[in-house]
Design a protein around this motif. Structure first.
Motif, PDB file in Angstrom:
ATOM      1  N   ASP A   1       8.239  15.484 -11.231  1.00 26.82           N
ATOM      2  CA  ASP A   1       7.132  15.347 -12.180  1.00 26.82           C
ATOM      3  C   ASP A   1       7.345  16.233 -13.406  1.00 26.82           C
ATOM      4  OD1 ASP A   1       5.856  13.490 -10.557  1.00 26.82           O
ATOM      5  OD2 ASP A   1       4.566  14.983  -9.603  1.00 26.82           O
ATOM      6  N   GLY A   2       7.881  17.432 -13.182  1.00 21.55           N
ATOM      7  CA  GLY A   2       8.137  18.343 -14.294  1.00 21.55           C
ATOM      8  C   GLY A   2       9.134  17.769 -15.285  1.00 21.55           C
ATOM      9  N   LEU A   3      10.233  17.192 -14.780  1.00 14.34           N
ATOM     10  CA  LEU A   3      11.226  16.599 -15.673  1.00 14.34           C
ATOM     11  C   LEU A   3      10.642  15.380 -16.368  1.00 14.34           C
ATOM     12  CD1 LEU A   3      14.090  16.534 -16.839  1.00 14.34           C
ATOM     13  CD2 LEU A   3      14.720  15.052 -14.937  1.00 14.34           C
ATOM     14  N   ARG A   4       9.916  14.524 -15.632  1.00 13.98           N
ATOM     15  CA  ARG A   4       9.318  13.328 -16.237  1.00 13.98           C
ATOM     16  C   ARG A   4       8.398  13.737 -17.398  1.00 13.98           C
ATOM     17  NH1 ARG A   4       8.962   8.253 -14.779  1.00 13.98           N
ATOM     18  NH2 ARG A   4       9.619   8.654 -12.647  1.00 13.98           N
ATOM     19  N   ASP A   5       7.540  14.739 -17.183  1.00 15.55           N
ATOM     20  CA  ASP A   5       6.635  15.199 -18.239  1.00 15.55           C
ATOM     21  C   ASP A   5       7.414  15.747 -19.431  1.00 15.55           C
ATOM     22  OD1 ASP A   5       4.520  14.473 -16.621  1.00 15.55           O
ATOM     23  OD2 ASP A   5       4.109  16.530 -15.941  1.00 15.55           O
ATOM     24  N   GLN A   6       8.436  16.560 -19.158  1.00 15.16           N
ATOM     25  CA  GLN A   6       9.243  17.152 -20.226  1.00 15.16           C
ATOM     26  C   GLN A   6       9.963  16.062 -21.025  1.00 15.16           C
ATOM     27  OE1 GLN A   6       9.370  20.315 -21.157  1.00 15.16           O
ATOM     28  NE2 GLN A   6      10.922  20.031 -22.706  1.00 15.16           N
ATOM     29  N   LEU A   7      10.543  15.085 -20.356  1.00 12.68           N
ATOM     30  CA  LEU A   7      11.263  14.017 -21.051  1.00 12.68           C
ATOM     31  C   LEU A   7      10.312  13.154 -21.875  1.00 12.68           C
ATOM     32  CD1 LEU A   7      13.864  12.895 -18.370  1.00 12.68           C
ATOM     33  CD2 LEU A   7      14.245  14.344 -20.361  1.00 12.68           C
ATOM     34  N   LYS A   8       9.124  12.871 -21.340  1.00 13.50           N
ATOM     35  CA  LYS A   8       8.149  12.081 -22.104  1.00 13.50           C
ATOM     36  C   LYS A   8       7.706  12.823 -23.364  1.00 13.50           C
ATOM     37  CE  LYS A   8       6.251   8.957 -18.678  1.00 13.50           C
ATOM     38  NZ  LYS A   8       5.042   8.494 -17.990  1.00 13.50           N
ATOM     39  N   LYS A   9       7.480  14.130 -23.249  1.00 14.49           N
ATOM     40  CA  LYS A   9       7.105  14.919 -24.425  1.00 14.49           C
ATOM     41  C   LYS A   9       8.213  14.890 -25.475  1.00 14.49           C
ATOM     42  CE  LYS A   9       4.147  18.157 -21.958  1.00 14.49           C
ATOM     43  NZ  LYS A   9       4.051  19.511 -21.406  1.00 14.49           N
TER      44      LYS A   9
ATOM     45  N   GLU B   1      19.164  20.385  -4.432  1.00 10.20           N
ATOM     46  CA  GLU B   1      18.422  21.539  -4.908  1.00 10.20           C
ATOM     47  C   GLU B   1      18.117  21.256  -6.375  1.00 10.20           C
ATOM     48  OE1 GLU B   1      18.736  26.302  -5.958  1.00 10.20           O
ATOM     49  OE2 GLU B   1      20.451  25.345  -4.990  1.00 10.20           O
ATOM     50  N   TYR B   2      16.838  21.088  -6.692  1.00 11.41           N
ATOM     51  CA  TYR B   2      16.418  20.800  -8.060  1.00 11.41           C
ATOM     52  C   TYR B   2      16.188  22.107  -8.807  1.00 11.41           C
ATOM     53  CZ  TYR B   2      15.743  16.057  -6.384  1.00 11.41           C
ATOM     54  OH  TYR B   2      15.946  14.819  -5.850  1.00 11.41           O
ATOM     55  N   PHE B   3      16.662  22.162 -10.036  1.00  9.44           N
ATOM     56  CA  PHE B   3      16.514  23.363 -10.855  1.00  9.44           C
ATOM     57  C   PHE B   3      15.371  23.178 -11.844  1.00  9.44           C
ATOM     58  CE2 PHE B   3      21.275  22.977 -10.258  1.00  9.44           C
ATOM     59  CZ  PHE B   3      21.317  23.802  -9.153  1.00  9.44           C
ATOM     60  N   THR B   4      14.712  24.275 -12.182  1.00  4.21           N
ATOM     61  CA  THR B   4      13.711  24.230 -13.246  1.00  4.21           C
ATOM     62  C   THR B   4      14.419  24.436 -14.578  1.00  4.21           C
ATOM     63  OG1 THR B   4      13.264  26.592 -13.083  1.00  4.21           O
ATOM     64  CG2 THR B   4      11.910  25.126 -11.716  1.00  4.21           C
ATOM     65  N   ALA B   5      13.726  24.125 -15.659  1.00  5.85           N
ATOM     66  CA  ALA B   5      14.349  24.184 -16.988  1.00  5.85           C
ATOM     67  C   ALA B   5      14.860  25.578 -17.344  1.00  5.85           C
ATOM     68  CB  ALA B   5      13.373  23.692 -18.040  1.00  5.85           C
ATOM     69  N   ASN B   6      14.203  26.632 -16.865  1.00  5.80           N
ATOM     70  CA  ASN B   6      14.603  27.997 -17.235  1.00  5.80           C
ATOM     71  C   ASN B   6      15.321  28.751 -16.121  1.00  5.80           C
ATOM     72  OD1 ASN B   6      13.475  27.791 -19.833  1.00  5.80           O
ATOM     73  ND2 ASN B   6      11.443  28.150 -18.972  1.00  5.80           N
TER      74      ASN B   6
ATOM     75  N   ILE C   1      17.705   6.535 -16.448  1.00 10.60           N
ATOM     76  CA  ILE C   1      16.335   7.029 -16.387  1.00 10.60           C
ATOM     77  C   ILE C   1      15.468   6.091 -17.217  1.00 10.60           C
ATOM     78  CG2 ILE C   1      14.769   8.922 -16.993  1.00 10.60           C
ATOM     79  CD1 ILE C   1      17.185  10.830 -16.751  1.00 10.60           C
ATOM     80  N   ASP C   2      14.459   5.508 -16.604  1.00 11.40           N
ATOM     81  CA  ASP C   2      13.490   4.663 -17.286  1.00 11.40           C
ATOM     82  C   ASP C   2      12.124   5.295 -17.052  1.00 11.40           C
ATOM     83  OD1 ASP C   2      12.533   1.125 -17.002  1.00 11.40           O
ATOM     84  OD2 ASP C   2      11.894   2.686 -18.363  1.00 11.40           O
ATOM     85  N   LEU C   3      11.606   5.990 -18.029  1.00 13.86           N
ATOM     86  CA  LEU C   3      10.393   6.788 -17.850  1.00 13.86           C
ATOM     87  C   LEU C   3       9.126   5.964 -17.668  1.00 13.86           C
ATOM     88  CD1 LEU C   3      11.100   9.610 -20.429  1.00 13.86           C
ATOM     89  CD2 LEU C   3      11.249   9.739 -17.940  1.00 13.86           C
TER      90      LEU C   3
END
Length: 185
Positions: free
Chosen positions: A47-55, A90-95, A139-141
């Motif tokens: 969800d975090g990546l989806r939100d970031q990519l949409k923004k 293992e998924y990484f966060t942006a930072n 990726i298709d958002l």
């Protein structure tokens, strides 16, 4: 007059060829490797990546036109790692600066995610030669069958740990180069 008509026709043909709109089937995956990656299945978009990519998509494409050229590279990150020593993603966060899990073993794959289109992808670990790209997934958002970006899997098998670096250059204007890195334990 004849030369002018021919020039206009050639210019029109060039414009038709040089603009690219990309459509894809849902969950398009290209898999070059054998059993290990097939068993792990397609990667999920958090969800975090989806939100970031949409923004980022909204920020970079305020007036999208049908049949426009493919969008430039506007976001890139090292997204996940999977290995025979740690056989779940293992998924990484942006930072995040390093993996939490201890990776390595006979097989290790590192996944990058990007929004837009690039054409000079380079991945390395521990100052190695360039790692081979072994798989990709679109990726298709918003499920409109238009490709928004890509996941790429990089084969880091044989490496236990090290600094993983990834960079890519946009295929279109502004031809920017983006870079990300993470320490793989």
């Amino acid at each position: 007059m004849k030369k002018r008509v021919i020039s206009i026709l050639l210019a029109a043909i060039f414009l038709l060829i040089s603009t690219t709109t990309v459509f894809a089937e849902n969950n398009q995956v290209k898999n070059y490797e054998g059993n290990f990656l097939k068993e792990s299945g397609p990667i999920e978009i958090t969800d975090g990546l989806r939100d970031q990519l949409k923004k980022m998509r909204e920020k970079s494409a305020s007036d999208v036109q049908p049949m426009a050229e493919a969008p430039p590279l506007s976001y890139l990150e090292v997204y996940a790692a999977i290995s025979s020593q740690n056989p779940t993603y293992e998924y990484f966060t942006a930072n995040q600066t390093s993996s939490v899990a201890d990776h390595g073993g006979a097989e290790m794959y590192i996944v990058t995610a990007e929004l837009g289109y690039g054409f000079q992808r380079h991945a390395k670990i521990a100052n190695s030669a360039f790692l081979p790209e072994v798989q990709y997934q679109m990726i298709d958002l918003d499920n409109d069958s238009i490709v928004d970006g890509w996941f790429y899997w990089w084969d880091a098998s044989g490496y236990d740990s090290g600094l993983f670096t990834y960079e890519n250059r946009s295929a279109n204007y502004p031809f920017n180069t983006m870079f990300d890195s993470i320490i793989i334990k």
